[in-house]
Structure formats: structure tokens, C-alpha cells
Motif scaffolding. Structure first.
Motif, PDB file in Angstrom:
ATOM      1  N   ARG A  21      44.631  42.584  28.654  1.00  0.00           N
ATOM      2  CA  ARG A  21      45.000  43.526  27.578  1.00  0.00           C
ATOM      3  C   ARG A  21      46.224  44.348  27.933  1.00  0.00           C
ATOM      4  NH1 ARG A  21      40.046  46.880  27.207  1.00  0.00           N
ATOM      5  NH2 ARG A  21      41.541  48.316  26.296  1.00  0.00           N
ATOM      6  N   ALA A  22      46.402  44.666  29.217  1.00  0.00           N
ATOM      7  CA  ALA A  22      47.538  45.490  29.623  1.00  0.00           C
ATOM      8  C   ALA A  22      47.798  45.295  31.107  1.00  0.00           C
ATOM      9  CB  ALA A  22      47.258  46.962  29.335  1.00  0.00           C
ATOM     10  N   ALA A  23      49.048  45.476  31.486  1.00  0.00           N
ATOM     11  CA  ALA A  23      49.449  45.438  32.899  1.00  0.00           C
ATOM     12  C   ALA A  23      50.250  46.691  33.175  1.00  0.00           C
ATOM     13  CB  ALA A  23      50.276  44.189  33.182  1.00  0.00           C
ATOM     14  N   HIS A  24      49.896  47.374  34.235  1.00  0.00           N
ATOM     15  CA  HIS A  24      50.559  48.625  34.605  1.00  0.00           C
ATOM     16  C   HIS A  24      51.120  48.474  36.019  1.00  0.00           C
ATOM     17  CE1 HIS A  24      48.673  50.555  31.153  1.00  0.00           C
ATOM     18  NE2 HIS A  24      47.532  50.024  31.546  1.00  0.00           N
ATOM     19  N   VAL A  25      52.407  48.646  36.170  1.00  0.00           N
ATOM     20  CA  VAL A  25      53.051  48.638  37.476  1.00  0.00           C
ATOM     21  C   VAL A  25      53.066  50.085  37.945  1.00  0.00           C
ATOM     22  CG1 VAL A  25      55.200  48.189  38.703  1.00  0.00           C
ATOM     23  CG2 VAL A  25      54.421  46.605  36.918  1.00  0.00           C
ATOM     24  N   VAL A  26      52.497  50.329  39.110  1.00  0.00           N
ATOM     25  CA  VAL A  26      52.341  51.691  39.613  1.00  0.00           C
ATOM     26  C   VAL A  26      53.140  51.866  40.896  1.00  0.00           C
ATOM     27  CG1 VAL A  26      50.683  53.432  40.356  1.00  0.00           C
ATOM     28  CG2 VAL A  26      50.016  51.747  38.623  1.00  0.00           C
ATOM     29  N   GLY A  27      54.090  52.807  40.867  1.00  0.00           N
ATOM     30  CA  GLY A  27      54.889  53.097  42.045  1.00  0.00           C
ATOM     31  C   GLY A  27      54.099  53.898  43.054  1.00  0.00           C
ATOM     32  N   GLN A  28      54.384  53.659  44.329  1.00  0.00           N
ATOM     33  CA  GLN A  28      53.761  54.397  45.418  1.00  0.00           C
ATOM     34  C   GLN A  28      54.666  54.325  46.636  1.00  0.00           C
ATOM     35  OE1 GLN A  28      50.039  52.482  46.534  1.00  0.00           O
ATOM     36  NE2 GLN A  28      50.635  50.887  45.110  1.00  0.00           N
ATOM     37  N   PRO A  29      54.380  55.081  47.670  1.00  0.00           N
ATOM     38  CA  PRO A  29      55.243  55.019  48.848  1.00  0.00           C
ATOM     39  C   PRO A  29      55.351  53.585  49.373  1.00  0.00           C
ATOM     40  CG  PRO A  29      53.767  56.890  49.005  1.00  0.00           C
ATOM     41  CD  PRO A  29      53.319  56.079  47.813  1.00  0.00           C
ATOM     42  N   GLY A  30      56.564  53.081  49.418  1.00  0.00           N
ATOM     43  CA  GLY A  30      56.796  51.752  49.982  1.00  0.00           C
ATOM     44  C   GLY A  30      56.800  50.601  49.008  1.00  0.00           C
ATOM     45  N   GLY A  31      56.484  50.821  47.742  1.00  0.00           N
ATOM     46  CA  GLY A  31      56.518  49.690  46.822  1.00  0.00           C
ATOM     47  C   GLY A  31      55.772  49.922  45.525  1.00  0.00           C
ATOM     48  N   TRP A  32      55.292  48.806  44.990  1.00  0.00           N
ATOM     49  CA  TRP A  32      54.679  48.792  43.664  1.00  0.00           C
ATOM     50  C   TRP A  32      53.359  48.037  43.708  1.00  0.00           C
ATOM     51  CZ3 TRP A  32      57.529  51.610  40.334  1.00  0.00           C
ATOM     52  CH2 TRP A  32      58.871  51.803  40.646  1.00  0.00           C
ATOM     53  N   SER A  33      52.363  48.576  43.031  1.00  0.00           N
ATOM     54  CA  SER A  33      51.086  47.870  42.895  1.00  0.00           C
ATOM     55  C   SER A  33      50.909  47.494  41.423  1.00  0.00           C
ATOM     56  CB  SER A  33      49.921  48.745  43.374  1.00  0.00           C
ATOM     57  OG  SER A  33      49.834  49.922  42.605  1.00  0.00           O
ATOM     58  N   LEU A  34      49.900  46.685  41.157  1.00  0.00           N
ATOM     59  CA  LEU A  34      49.664  46.206  39.797  1.00  0.00           C
ATOM     60  C   LEU A  34      48.223  46.498  39.403  1.00  0.00           C
ATOM     61  CD1 LEU A  34      50.567  44.579  37.291  1.00  0.00           C
ATOM     62  CD2 LEU A  34      49.767  42.529  38.503  1.00  0.00           C
ATOM     63  N   ARG A  35      48.060  47.164  38.262  1.00  0.00           N
ATOM     64  CA  ARG A  35      46.735  47.434  37.698  1.00  0.00           C
ATOM     65  C   ARG A  35      46.658  46.674  36.383  1.00  0.00           C
ATOM     66  NH1 ARG A  35      46.712  53.017  37.218  1.00  0.00           N
ATOM     67  NH2 ARG A  35      47.273  52.851  35.033  1.00  0.00           N
ATOM     68  N   VAL A  36      45.612  45.874  36.205  1.00  0.00           N
ATOM     69  CA  VAL A  36      45.464  45.086  34.979  1.00  0.00           C
ATOM     70  C   VAL A  36      44.195  45.486  34.253  1.00  0.00           C
ATOM     71  CG1 VAL A  36      46.786  43.098  35.791  1.00  0.00           C
ATOM     72  CG2 VAL A  36      44.351  43.186  36.231  1.00  0.00           C
ATOM     73  N   LYS A  37      44.269  45.454  32.928  1.00  0.00           N
ATOM     74  CA  LYS A  37      43.107  45.721  32.085  1.00  0.00           C
ATOM     75  C   LYS A  37      42.727  44.426  31.396  1.00  0.00           C
ATOM     76  CE  LYS A  37      43.978  50.543  30.977  1.00  0.00           C
ATOM     77  NZ  LYS A  37      44.164  51.537  29.913  1.00  0.00           N
ATOM     78  N   TYR A  38      41.448  44.144  31.436  1.00  0.00           N
ATOM     79  CA  TYR A  38      40.915  42.985  30.718  1.00  0.00           C
ATOM     80  C   TYR A  38      39.488  43.331  30.310  1.00  0.00           C
ATOM     81  CZ  TYR A  38      38.803  42.059  35.272  1.00  0.00           C
ATOM     82  OH  TYR A  38      38.123  42.184  36.452  1.00  0.00           O
ATOM     83  N   GLY A  39      39.123  42.992  29.094  1.00  0.00           N
ATOM     84  CA  GLY A  39      37.817  43.400  28.587  1.00  0.00           C
ATOM     85  C   GLY A  39      37.671  44.904  28.732  1.00  0.00           C
ATOM     86  N   ALA A  40      36.536  45.344  29.287  1.00  0.00           N
ATOM     87  CA  ALA A  40      36.316  46.772  29.509  1.00  0.00           C
ATOM     88  C   ALA A  40      36.693  47.166  30.934  1.00  0.00           C
ATOM     89  CB  ALA A  40      34.845  47.106  29.264  1.00  0.00           C
ATOM     90  N   ALA A  41      37.164  46.204  31.729  1.00  0.00           N
ATOM     91  CA  ALA A  41      37.451  46.450  33.147  1.00  0.00           C
ATOM     92  C   ALA A  41      38.927  46.749  33.386  1.00  0.00           C
ATOM     93  CB  ALA A  41      37.043  45.240  33.976  1.00  0.00           C
ATOM     94  N   ARG A  43      41.353  46.711  36.964  1.00  0.00           N
ATOM     95  CA  ARG A  43      41.331  46.395  38.387  1.00  0.00           C
ATOM     96  C   ARG A  43      42.747  46.370  38.954  1.00  0.00           C
ATOM     97  NH1 ARG A  43      36.624  46.793  37.276  1.00  0.00           N
ATOM     98  NH2 ARG A  43      34.939  45.358  37.656  1.00  0.00           N
ATOM     99  N   MET A  44      42.838  46.633  40.259  1.00  0.00           N
ATOM    100  CA  MET A  44      44.098  46.525  41.003  1.00  0.00           C
ATOM    101  C   MET A  44      44.178  45.112  41.583  1.00  0.00           C
ATOM    102  SD  MET A  44      45.392  49.553  40.700  1.00  0.00           S
ATOM    103  CE  MET A  44      46.691  49.630  41.906  1.00  0.00           C
ATOM    104  N   LEU A  45      45.386  44.555  41.646  1.00  0.00           N
ATOM    105  CA  LEU A  45      45.579  43.237  42.239  1.00  0.00           C
ATOM    106  C   LEU A  45      45.448  43.349  43.753  1.00  0.00           C
ATOM    107  CD1 LEU A  45      46.399  40.245  41.927  1.00  0.00           C
ATOM    108  CD2 LEU A  45      48.774  40.987  42.217  1.00  0.00           C
ATOM    109  N   ALA A  46      44.659  42.456  44.334  1.00  0.00           N
ATOM    110  CA  ALA A  46      44.415  42.471  45.780  1.00  0.00           C
ATOM    111  C   ALA A  46      45.352  41.498  46.498  1.00  0.00           C
ATOM    112  CB  ALA A  46      42.967  42.078  46.071  1.00  0.00           C
ATOM    113  N   ALA A  47      45.704  41.858  47.728  1.00  0.00           N
ATOM    114  CA  ALA A  47      46.458  40.947  48.597  1.00  0.00           C
ATOM    115  C   ALA A  47      45.538  39.794  48.975  1.00  0.00           C
ATOM    116  CB  ALA A  47      46.940  41.685  49.841  1.00  0.00           C
ATOM    117  N   GLN A  48      46.126  38.643  49.172  1.00  0.00           N
ATOM    118  CA  GLN A  48      45.344  37.436  49.381  1.00  0.00           C
ATOM    119  C   GLN A  48      44.481  37.487  50.644  1.00  0.00           C
ATOM    120  OE1 GLN A  48      47.822  34.039  49.035  1.00  0.00           O
ATOM    121  NE2 GLN A  48      46.158  32.686  48.587  1.00  0.00           N
TER     122      GLN A  48
END
Length: 153
Positions: A21-41, A43-48
Motif C-alpha cells: 500500500r505504501a513505501a516510506h524511505v526513512v533517513g537515519q544516521p548513515g543511510g536510509w531504511s525502508l518501511r512498507v505498508k501492506y494490509g494492516a501491517a 514492517r521495516m525491510l530486514a538485511a538478508q
């Protein structure tokens, strides 16, 4: 509390199904993380490997990642972004250097073994018996001991 995460495989499946439903790029010290919305959830993208929240050091890398998944629209929150602030990884650079050295040594070692095997299979190779080698080493040892003891023989 640790952030709940989603792995790449699950995100790829959700994106392919059109469930993101949505993707949010979130800035933080040292780089960018990704938060995704799907259904009612959400979640943050995890490193492999580490299963920790994945940090993209460069925005371009993250944009390419999202586009490869088919996610072309997202929002950016740069409020906490700091380019130099994140974790540096000198340990990874050292690990890669050691891995390259090990690979080079392995290549050299295998070539040495191959040369030795070829020489052993060559019918023109001259062999020296174990007894002859032992006698030569005994003579060398006696000379060295004499030098150590001051007996210049």
C-alpha cells in the motif's frame, strides 16, 4: 522493542501481487531504511544475513532496489538523515582483504600441487632415495653443529 521486519523475498512477493500500500524511505544516521505498508501491517525491510533493519548507504541504491521490485512511488522522511553518522564497517573491509588473500594463496597452492603432480608423473624425473637424503641431512647437521661449537672443520 525491536522493529518488526520483512525480508526481501516476502516484499518481492507482496509487490508482485500489488499488495504494497505504501513505501516510506526513512533517513537515519548513515543511510536510509525502508518501511512498507501492506494490509494492516507495517514492517521495516530486514538485511538478508543479520535480520536487522537494512540500511542503504546511498539513496540511489534504494531507489534502484524499489524500482526493481516495481515500486515506483514512495515518500521520503529525511528529518533524521545524517550522511556521516552511521556505523562504519572497517571490519568488513578487513574481512574482504583476508578473503582475497586466502583466495590468492589457494590459487597459488593449487598451482604448486599441480606442478608437483606433473613432475611426479614425468618419466624423466630423477628420484633420490630416502636413505641418500637422510645421509645428506646428517652431514649438514654435523657441519652446523661444528660451526656452533666453534669447530671450524
Amino acid at each position: 522493542m525491536a522493529a518488526e521486519t520483512i525480508d526481501h523475498g516476502m516484499l518481492a512477493e507482496l509487490a508482485e501481487a500489488g499488495a504494497v500500500r505504501a513505501a516510506h524511505v526513512v533517513g537515519q544516521p548513515g543511510g536510509w531504511s525502508l518501511r512498507v505498508k501492506y494490509g494492516a501491517a507495517e514492517r521495516m525491510l530486514a538485511a538478508q544475513r543479520s535480520r536487522q533493519v537494512r540500511i542503504f548507504r546511498r539513496m540511489e541504491t534504494l531507489v534502484s532496489y524499489l524500482k526493481d521490485l516495481g515500486i515506483e512511488r514512495f515518500d521520503v522522511d529525511a528529518a533524521d538523515y545524517e550522511a556521516e553518522g552511521g556505523k562504519s564497517r572497517p571490519d568488513r573491509a578487513e574481512a574482504m582483504r583476508r578473503a582475497h588473500e586466502a583466495a590468492a594463496h589457494d590459487k597459488w597452492f593449487r598451482a604448486q600441487v599441480e606442478d608437483a603432480m606433473s613432475e611426479a608423473d614425468d618419466p624423466n624425473t630423477k628420484w633420490v632415495s630416502h636413505e641418500v637424503v637422510k645421509q645428506g641431512m646428517a652431514r649438514q647437521r654435523a657441519k652446523l653443529l661444528a660451526r656452533i661449537n666453534g669447530d671450524d672443520a
